[in-house]
Design a protein around this motif. Structure first.
Motif, short mmCIF file in Angstrom:
data_model
loop_
_atom_site.label_atom_id
_atom_site.label_comp_id
_atom_site.label_asym_id
_atom_site.label_seq_id
_atom_site.Cartn_x
_atom_site.Cartn_y
_atom_site.Cartn_z
N TRP A 1 -21.36 9.40 -2.25
CA TRP A 1 -22.34 8.35 -2.52
C TRP A 1 -23.24 8.66 -3.72
CZ3 TRP A 1 -22.47 11.57 1.72
CH2 TRP A 1 -23.56 12.43 1.83
N GLU A 2 -23.14 9.88 -4.20
CA GLU A 2 -23.92 10.28 -5.37
C GLU A 2 -23.13 10.18 -6.66
OE1 GLU A 2 -26.76 13.65 -3.33
OE2 GLU A 2 -24.63 14.12 -3.59
N LYS A 3 -21.88 9.85 -6.54
CA LYS A 3 -21.00 9.72 -7.71
C LYS A 3 -20.82 8.25 -8.06
CE LYS A 3 -18.43 13.97 -6.68
NZ LYS A 3 -17.08 14.59 -6.56
N PRO A 4 -20.40 7.95 -9.29
CA PRO A 4 -20.24 6.55 -9.69
C PRO A 4 -19.25 5.79 -8.82
CG PRO A 4 -20.15 8.00 -11.60
CD PRO A 4 -20.12 8.88 -10.39
N LEU A 5 -19.57 4.53 -8.55
CA LEU A 5 -18.71 3.70 -7.71
C LEU A 5 -17.33 3.50 -8.32
CD1 LEU A 5 -18.62 2.08 -5.08
CD2 LEU A 5 -19.51 0.11 -6.35
N LYS A 6 -17.20 3.67 -9.64
CA LYS A 6 -15.92 3.45 -10.29
C LYS A 6 -14.85 4.44 -9.83
CE LYS A 6 -16.80 6.15 -14.54
NZ LYS A 6 -16.89 6.06 -16.02
N LEU A 7 -15.24 5.52 -9.15
CA LEU A 7 -14.23 6.44 -8.64
C LEU A 7 -13.35 5.76 -7.59
CD1 LEU A 7 -16.09 9.88 -8.29
CD2 LEU A 7 -14.72 8.99 -10.18
N ALA A 8 -13.83 4.66 -7.04
CA ALA A 8 -13.01 3.88 -6.11
C ALA A 8 -11.77 3.31 -6.78
CB ALA A 8 -13.82 2.75 -5.48
N ASP A 9 -11.72 3.37 -8.12
CA ASP A 9 -10.53 2.91 -8.84
C ASP A 9 -9.29 3.70 -8.42
OD1 ASP A 9 -12.01 1.05 -10.22
OD2 ASP A 9 -12.10 2.19 -12.09
N MET A 10 -9.48 4.93 -7.96
CA MET A 10 -8.33 5.71 -7.49
C MET A 10 -7.66 5.00 -6.32
SD MET A 10 -8.78 9.76 -7.96
CE MET A 10 -7.01 9.82 -8.09
N ILE A 11 -8.48 4.29 -5.52
CA ILE A 11 -7.97 3.52 -4.39
C ILE A 11 -7.53 2.14 -4.86
CG2 ILE A 11 -8.56 2.52 -2.16
CD1 ILE A 11 -10.62 4.82 -1.85
N ASP A 12 -8.41 1.47 -5.61
CA ASP A 12 -8.17 0.08 -6.00
C ASP A 12 -7.04 -0.09 -7.00
OD1 ASP A 12 -10.29 -0.60 -4.38
OD2 ASP A 12 -11.75 -0.65 -6.01
N VAL A 13 -6.78 0.95 -7.81
CA VAL A 13 -5.72 0.90 -8.82
C VAL A 13 -4.55 1.82 -8.44
CG1 VAL A 13 -5.10 1.26 -11.23
CG2 VAL A 13 -7.34 0.29 -10.65
N GLY A 14 -4.88 3.05 -8.10
CA GLY A 14 -3.83 4.06 -7.87
C GLY A 14 -2.89 3.74 -6.74
N ILE A 15 -3.43 3.23 -5.62
CA ILE A 15 -2.57 2.94 -4.47
C ILE A 15 -1.76 1.65 -4.69
CG2 ILE A 15 -2.52 2.45 -1.99
CD1 ILE A 15 -5.00 4.26 -1.72
N PRO A 16 -2.40 0.53 -5.05
CA PRO A 16 -1.61 -0.69 -5.27
C PRO A 16 -0.58 -0.55 -6.39
CG PRO A 16 -3.92 -1.23 -5.04
CD PRO A 16 -3.85 0.26 -5.15
N SER A 17 -0.89 0.20 -7.45
CA SER A 17 0.05 0.31 -8.56
C SER A 17 1.36 0.95 -8.11
CB SER A 17 -0.56 1.11 -9.72
OG SER A 17 -0.73 2.47 -9.38
N SER A 18 1.27 1.94 -7.23
CA SER A 18 2.49 2.59 -6.73
C SER A 18 3.24 1.67 -5.77
CB SER A 18 2.12 3.89 -6.01
OG SER A 18 1.62 4.84 -6.93
N TYR A 19 2.51 0.95 -4.95
CA TYR A 19 3.15 0.02 -4.01
C TYR A 19 3.87 -1.10 -4.75
CZ TYR A 19 3.86 -3.26 -0.18
OH TYR A 19 4.43 -4.14 0.72
N VAL A 20 3.17 -1.70 -5.72
CA VAL A 20 3.74 -2.85 -6.43
C VAL A 20 4.95 -2.44 -7.26
CG1 VAL A 20 3.28 -4.60 -8.19
CG2 VAL A 20 1.56 -4.11 -6.43
N ALA A 21 4.86 -1.29 -7.95
CA ALA A 21 6.00 -0.82 -8.74
C ALA A 21 7.21 -0.58 -7.82
CB ALA A 21 5.64 0.45 -9.49
N SER A 22 6.98 0.02 -6.67
CA SER A 22 8.07 0.27 -5.73
C SER A 22 8.65 -1.04 -5.20
CB SER A 22 7.57 1.13 -4.57
OG SER A 22 7.09 2.37 -5.02
N ARG A 23 7.76 -2.00 -4.98
CA ARG A 23 8.20 -3.32 -4.49
C ARG A 23 9.15 -3.99 -5.47
NH1 ARG A 23 9.97 -7.51 -4.52
NH2 ARG A 23 9.39 -9.46 -3.48
N TYR A 24 8.87 -3.87 -6.76
CA TYR A 24 9.75 -4.49 -7.76
C TYR A 24 10.98 -3.64 -8.06
CZ TYR A 24 6.53 -8.31 -8.71
OH TYR A 24 5.76 -9.44 -8.59
N ALA A 25 10.86 -2.33 -7.87
CA ALA A 25 12.02 -1.46 -8.10
C ALA A 25 13.05 -1.60 -6.99
CB ALA A 25 11.55 -0.01 -8.19
#
Length: 288
Positions: A112-136
């Motif tokens: 909670w003391e770090k920037p909220l943008k670190l949530a990008d690891m969840i918001d970008v990192g997880i969906p990007s792998s799922y979506v790429a696998s879905r199309y592959a």
């Protein structure tokens, strides 16, 4: 070497581990599509573009193809896979490596003391792998062999750098497991695995080490070179027992011992040795 060059896609390959993996697979004679948002020098604080990576793949002995793709945009991802299928008619290996990693990840403090943008690891990192696998998957399902790889780390099973990082890595390992259940149900010869990379000696890690040698200096002696995981992926793809390995998470250093791969003459330590860490064994229960 086979008559047909294996076709590989490495996401997030402008720099870092993705770049190293792509070049290593190029050295094994693959046609490697490399994606990322950076294709103009200077548009990112760290050096590297997808065109530079693609050129390095070609120089290594393969064929590099650069495609600008923001993996947070599903429309761009769909177009990417349509391009690969149109140009190659197949996809042998997908390496899910794209993630949003910010420098503040290694700063001291609680989540909670770090920037909220670190949530990008969840918001970008997880969906990007799922979506790429879905199309592959529809492309790969028609083939006699294919492999999906997630680049993960031991932070999946212990605290490392905060909640966002841990959630990202744990999700990748679980996706590798659950996608295998669906591939087996559909009787597809597609394997899905996750690989725990060690600390990878990228430009970013070198900067982190330089910023606090007392805290991070020890990483230099145990770090893996960026191409190391690419050699392991090549070993997996050519393993006659690949499908039996599907659904599992592997410690890269242990795969290296199995396949007789070294990292520029040395053998990186396993997380099992250094941290007592091992991938989870998921329950066999299936609820469809």
């Amino acid at each position: 070497m086979p008559d047909r060059l294996p076709v590989v896609l490495v996401t997030g390959a402008s720099r870092g581990a993705g770049k190293g993996i792509a070049i290593a697979l190029g050295a094994h004679g693959c046609t490697v599509y490399v994606t990322g948002r950076s294709n103009v020098s200077g548009d990112h604080p760290l050096h590297g573009t997808i065109s530079e990576t693609a050129d390095a793949v070609t120089q290594a002995g393969g064929k590099g193809v650069a495609v600008v793709c923001d993996h947070s945009d599903d429309t761009q991802v769909a177009a990417l896979f349509a391009q690969i299928e149109a140009e190659q008619g197949r996809l042998d290996v997908l390496v899910n490596n794209a993630a949003a990693v910010h420098d503040e990840l290694t700063m001291p403090g609680n989540f909670w003391e770090k920037p909220l943008k670190l949530a990008d690891m969840i918001d970008v990192g997880i969906p990007s792998s799922y979506v790429a696998s879905r199309y592959a998957a529809p492309i790969m399902a028609k083939q006699d062999k294919a492999l999906i790889v997630f680049t993960s780390a031991s932070g999946a099973v212990h605290y490392s750098l905060g909640a966002a990082y841990g959630a990202h890595k744990a999700s990748l390992d679980k996706m590798a497991h659950d996608m295998t259940v669906d591939f087996a149900h559909a009787e597809c010869k597609v394997a899905s695995v996750s690989i725990w990379m060690g600390a990878v000696l990228t430009e970013r890690l070198k900067m982190v080490i330089a910023s606090d040698r007392e805290k991070f200096g020890g990483l230099e002696g145990i770090s893996e070179n960026p191409g190391f995981t690419g050699d392991l992926i090549w070993g997996l793809f050519n393993d006659p027992e690949l499908i039996e390995k599907s659904g599992k998470t592997f410690i890269g250093a242990e795969l290296a011992q199995e396949y007789g791969v070294n990292d520029q003459g040395r053998q990186p330590p396993s997380y099992r040795q250094t941290q007592g860490a091992a991938p989870f064994a998921y329950l066999p229960t299936i609820i469809r």
